[in-house]
Write an enzyme that holds these catalytic residues in place. Structure first.
Site, PDB file in Angstrom:
ATOM      1  N   GLU A 138     -60.590  86.701 104.857  1.00 45.01           N
ATOM      2  CA  GLU A 138     -60.410  87.038 106.274  1.00 45.01           C
ATOM      3  C   GLU A 138     -59.534  86.012 106.998  1.00 45.01           C
ATOM      4  O   GLU A 138     -59.674  85.798 108.196  1.00 45.01           O
ATOM      5  CB  GLU A 138     -61.769  87.154 106.987  1.00 45.01           C
ATOM      6  CG  GLU A 138     -62.769  88.082 106.300  1.00 45.01           C
ATOM      7  CD  GLU A 138     -62.365  89.557 106.343  1.00 45.01           C
ATOM      8  OE1 GLU A 138     -61.461  89.893 107.138  1.00 45.01           O
ATOM      9  OE2 GLU A 138     -62.932  90.360 105.584  1.00 45.01           O
ATOM     10  N   LEU A 139     -58.652  85.377 106.254  1.00 47.74           N
ATOM     11  CA  LEU A 139     -57.771  84.317 106.774  1.00 47.74           C
ATOM     12  C   LEU A 139     -58.563  83.169 107.406  1.00 47.74           C
ATOM     13  O   LEU A 139     -58.072  82.488 108.318  1.00 47.74           O
ATOM     14  CB  LEU A 139     -56.750  84.857 107.788  1.00 47.74           C
ATOM     15  CG  LEU A 139     -55.625  85.758 107.283  1.00 47.74           C
ATOM     16  CD1 LEU A 139     -54.487  85.783 108.309  1.00 47.74           C
ATOM     17  CD2 LEU A 139     -55.066  85.309 105.940  1.00 47.74           C
TER      18      LEU A 139
END
Lengths: 457, 402
Positions: free
Chosen positions: B146-147
């Protein structure tokens, strides 16, 4: 806008959520500038109705006693009325909610025999009014519930001819004949509100008489208010009322000014699981007991409280004995006031496994006491609550599993309550009242114009 | 010569079955094959297969001038292998073109970087081996679940030998800077590729939004927005979930036509090109250091990690999960370890998010549960199940020894 509102109970003398809902709605309507004349079969004088003109019950009782069973001295009522927006008018009648003809008769006999301490919520109201039972008032009672309903209708009809209002608003089946009679005599439009249906209360074993009155009321009313989408769908199905005629007005929540907090003893192990409500078929008490058995197989130190009375109480006590779990159960009977607050506060989780619950306001009350709730999906309240655990009432495994989860994981309760409290605060009675007003406007014509039977020239 | 750098996320969690006392067990496995295969087939039909076809066709049409990158989680690859091998084959075909780069991530699409660096390193290693096995590449560029990124994670990733990492181009991190350059970790050589969230979300979220003033989004318009950065950009990073194509934006919105026409319109400006992340960091020098002083992600308005670890249920579940990890690794039971790691997949925590629950939004859309409370309860029951399995194994072993 002036409303003739027909109810049958008003707090604190209530046996279900209806009186509470009527109080909330009338307060909301008062805030909207609607003048309400609220007619109940009986008033006791200690109703908390600051927003209304509360007519002295003693005077009214005298008036009723003098007038016998037939007439309410409406003129006396009006003389005592100050220009408050709403007033309560009492009409002498034994009508009380959720009665079946059978329980009504049983109650009547016991009153005559002076047995005042029967453990049903219906009679506990009577206990608060000893002069009522000692007055021999039973002589005035009709022979059965249906004749009471029709007598109430007759009285309301006469009252309606003498007071000024724009719309009639009748709450549940016992007041529908009264609402219809008032409309017949005045030509004013009739709104009936469905809080509960005979189908909800009795499932497939409906009382045909009640069912017929409900059908006549909902079919012939100018508009119908349902307390949930769930109830709307049941009305459509059971009574064939066209959906376009039914408005959904969800109940609001009244926040108690000061909720009494009880110190919770730091007993980490023993947890309390609460059922609170009428112990009747509609409320699904057996699912609570069956779930308790499963919970206890995993969590020994759980205590189950079934607070309330009703015709399923004895069978439920027997069921706990049959299952060998009676040691884990308390049956305190009908509770209210301080005792009710105490149970709500002490409970670790509140369970409402109702078979069919048009709205069901008690979960919201439980949440106000920081008690998380497990509610039946077959309820109106589940439509407005997201931060609650939901079950199909028959799914005993899931009920048990959710109870266990709440007992085992404190964070679950904390999170549900933090989020749920915010959510509940958004459920205002004012919003409900606004919707009711728009229903009134639809039946009276915009802006409350003259009703259809005005002058013809 | 400015580049457009596409990175698409491909991930499917192992959704749990209803793990509960009093219910009929569906075998020893904790996961719901029916739901997992069904969802994979649905997404494959609507997104993976048609989009892979389209990308392959574009690579051929532009003779290698159109390039993209993917990150496929290990659990997604496992499930493709199990339920939809044709999807995996179509990714292998893309890998064979030489115009597709596969990024590194944690095998289990987990939050391990935030808690357990050894576990994190193990999962990254396992994922790298999987990518190498199927696609013949050794990933040099990393993207975390999710970065999710901060300076400490940057050090971990640098220690593992990666050249660069993808991160959210969050406003408060960038300050006066734009996301359209390559940056560098303040203390390491690790390069940072910040997502241009505005242009990315124009495609991923706003494409079919009829209330958006730019609707409908044409490729000509989008290419003009890109080209407007000429002279003031090294790279425009367009990062998004792969499901944007065909699943979040349905085929009927015209998303596939958009994808089909975009490369041509981008390449009409002669100095513009498509590049894979490794090419970008090879070709350009970092414009400066960029400190991610807080933990960012690509989720929600806040671009933080509260969607996964924002409430007390999520934190309790996360703590309980990682507490169990110590016991598990000491016992070295591969089956139990694998179960435990599948529970680390971030989605399980996302399902417990109550942040937006009242608005019934995107979180609800992705959840297989009725709500966050059910998600928490089921997760904790699954953990109990694993705990029981360990205990019963220990008990059996003790029985053998005594």
């Amino acid at each position: 806008m002036k409303v003739l509102m027909l109810g049958w109970e008003y707090p604190p003398h209530i046996s279900g959520g209806l009186g509470t809902a009527c109080e909330g709605l009338t307060r909301g309507l008062a805030a909207e500038g609607v003048e309400v004349t609220f007619v109940v079969p009986r008033a006791f004088g200690d109703e908390d109705a600051g927003h209304m003109r509360l007519v002295s019950p003693q005077n009214l009782k005298q008036a009723v006693a003098q007038a016998g069973a037939r007439v309410v001295r409406r003129t006396e009522v009006e003389e005592e009325t100050t220009p408050e927006l709403a007033q309560i008018v009492e009409i002498n009648s034994i009508l009380r909610p959720y009665q079946t003809p059978e329980t009504y008769l049983r109650e009547r006999i016991e009153v005559r025999n002076g047995k005042r301490y029967r453990v049903t919520e219906h009679l506990q109201s009577v206990e608060d009014l000893p002069e009522h039972t000692e007055s021999g008032g039973g002589d005035h009672y009709g022979h059965d519930l249906f004749s009471e309903v029709h007598r109430f209708a007759d009285l309301v009809g006469k009252l309606a001819e003498r007071i000024d209002f724009d719309v009639i608003h009748a709450h549940d089946w016992m007041t529908y004949p009264a609402g219809l009679e008032a409309r017949r005599r005045t030509g004013k439009p009739l709104v009936v509100q469905v809080h509960s249906l005979e189908f909800d209360r009795s499932g497939e074993h409906v009382n045909e008489g009640i069912h017929r009155i409900e059908r006549a009321g909902t079919r012939s009313a100018d508009r119908v208010i349902a307390v949930s989408h769930y109830t709307k769908s049941v009305i459509e199905r059971q009574h064939g009322v066209e959906p376009e005629k039914i408005d959904v007005v969800h109940n609001g929540v009244t926040r108690a000014e000061a909720v009494t907090r009880y110190h919770v003893e730091p007993d980490d192990d023993e947890k309390m699981v609460l059922f609170l409500g009428r112990v009747t078929y509609q409320k699904g008490p057996e699912f609570f007991v069956r779930a308790a058995e499963k919970v206890l197989s995993r969590y020994k130190k759980a205590r189950f409280v079934m607070a309330g009375s009703g015709d399923m109480l004895e069978p439920m006590k027997k069921l706990t004995r049959d299952l060998g779990i009676e040691k884990h159960f308390d049956f305190p009977g009908f509770v209210r006031g301080e005792a009710l607050e105490k149970y709500f506060t002490l409970a670790d989780v509140y369970v409402m496994p109702s078979r069919s619950e048009p709205f069901g306001i008690t979960p919201l009350e439980a949440m106000a006491y920081d008690t998380p709730v497990i509610v039946s999906r077959q309820s109106g309240v589940s439509e407005v609550l997201r931060h609650a655990l939901k079950v199909d009432y028959w799914d005993v495994d899931r009920i048990a599993r959710l109870i266990l989860a709440v007992l085992n994981h404190r964070v679950l309760s904390d999170e549900m309550l933090e989020m749920g409290t915010r959510e509940v605060l958004q459920l205002h009675w004012n919003a409900a009242a606004k919707k009711a007003v728009s229903t009134y406007l639809r039946v009276t014509g915009s802006g409350g114009a003259e009703p259809v039977n005005g002058s013809f020239f | 010569m400015p580049s457009v750098c596409f990175y698409f996320q491909v991930h499917q969690p192992y959704r749990l079955r209803n793990v509960a006392p009093f219910s009929e067990a569906e075998g020893s496995d904790l996961f719901c094959d029916t739901a997992n295969s069904g969802i994979l087939w649905k997404v494959a039909r609507k997104c993976y297969l048609p989009t892979n076809n389209k990308i392959l066709e574009l690579i051929k049409r532009f003779d290698g001038r159109f390039k993209v990158s993917y990150s496929l989680s290990g659990v997604a690859i496992e499930q493709m292998k199990q339920f939809a091998p044709d999807v995996l084959d179509s990714f292998v075909k893309l890998a064979d073109t030489g115009c597709v780069e596969f990024l590194a991530e944690t095998y289990y699409h987990s939050l391990a970087a935030l808690r357990d660096r050894d576990e994190f390193a193990d999962q990254v290693k396992a994922h790298g081996e999987l990518i190498s096995e199927y696609f013949g590449q050794s990933p040099r560029v990393f993207r975390n679940t999710e970065l999710i990124y901060n300076d400490q994670i940057g050090e971990l990733v640098d220690d593992l030998g990666f050249r660069a990492i993808m991160a959210e181009g969050a406003d408060d991190i960038l300050g006066e800077r734009t996301p359209n350059f390559v940056y560098k970790h303040p203390h390491r050589e690790l390069r940072i590729l910040p997502k241009n969230y505005k242009l990315s979300d124009d495609i991923a979220f706003r494409f079919s939004n009829q209330g958006w003033e730019e609707h409908p989004l044409t490729t000509g318009k989008f290419a003009r927005w890109l080209h407007a950065h000429s002279g003031n950009a090294q790279v425009i990073n367009l990062f998004m979930d792969y499901e944007t194509f065909g699943e979040h934006q349905w085929e009927a919105t015209g998303i596939f036509s958009f994808l089909d026409a975009l490369p041509h319109d981008v390449l009409t400006a002669p100095d513009w090109q498509f590049q894979m992340p490794s090419e970008v960091v090879r070709d350009v020098q970092p414009a400066g250091e960029l400190s991610y002083w807080r933990t960012t992600s690509w989720a929600d308005q806040e671009r933080d990690i509260t969607a996964w670890l924002g409430n007390r249920m999520q934190r309790e579940a996360f703590d309980a999960l990682h507490e169990l990890g110590g016991h598990l690794r000491r016992r070295n039971n591969p089956a139990a370890l694998s179960l435990w790691r599948k529970l680390q997949t971030s989605d399980h925590f996302y399902y417990m998010c109550t942040k937006w629950f009242a608005d019934g939004d995107v979180h609800a859309y992705f959840s297989p549960y009725e709500g966050p409370y059910d998600a928490f309860i089921n997760f904790m029951n699954a953990l109990d199940e694993i705990r029981q399995q360990i205990l019963s194994t220990s008990a059996r072993l003790q029985g053998v020894h005594s």
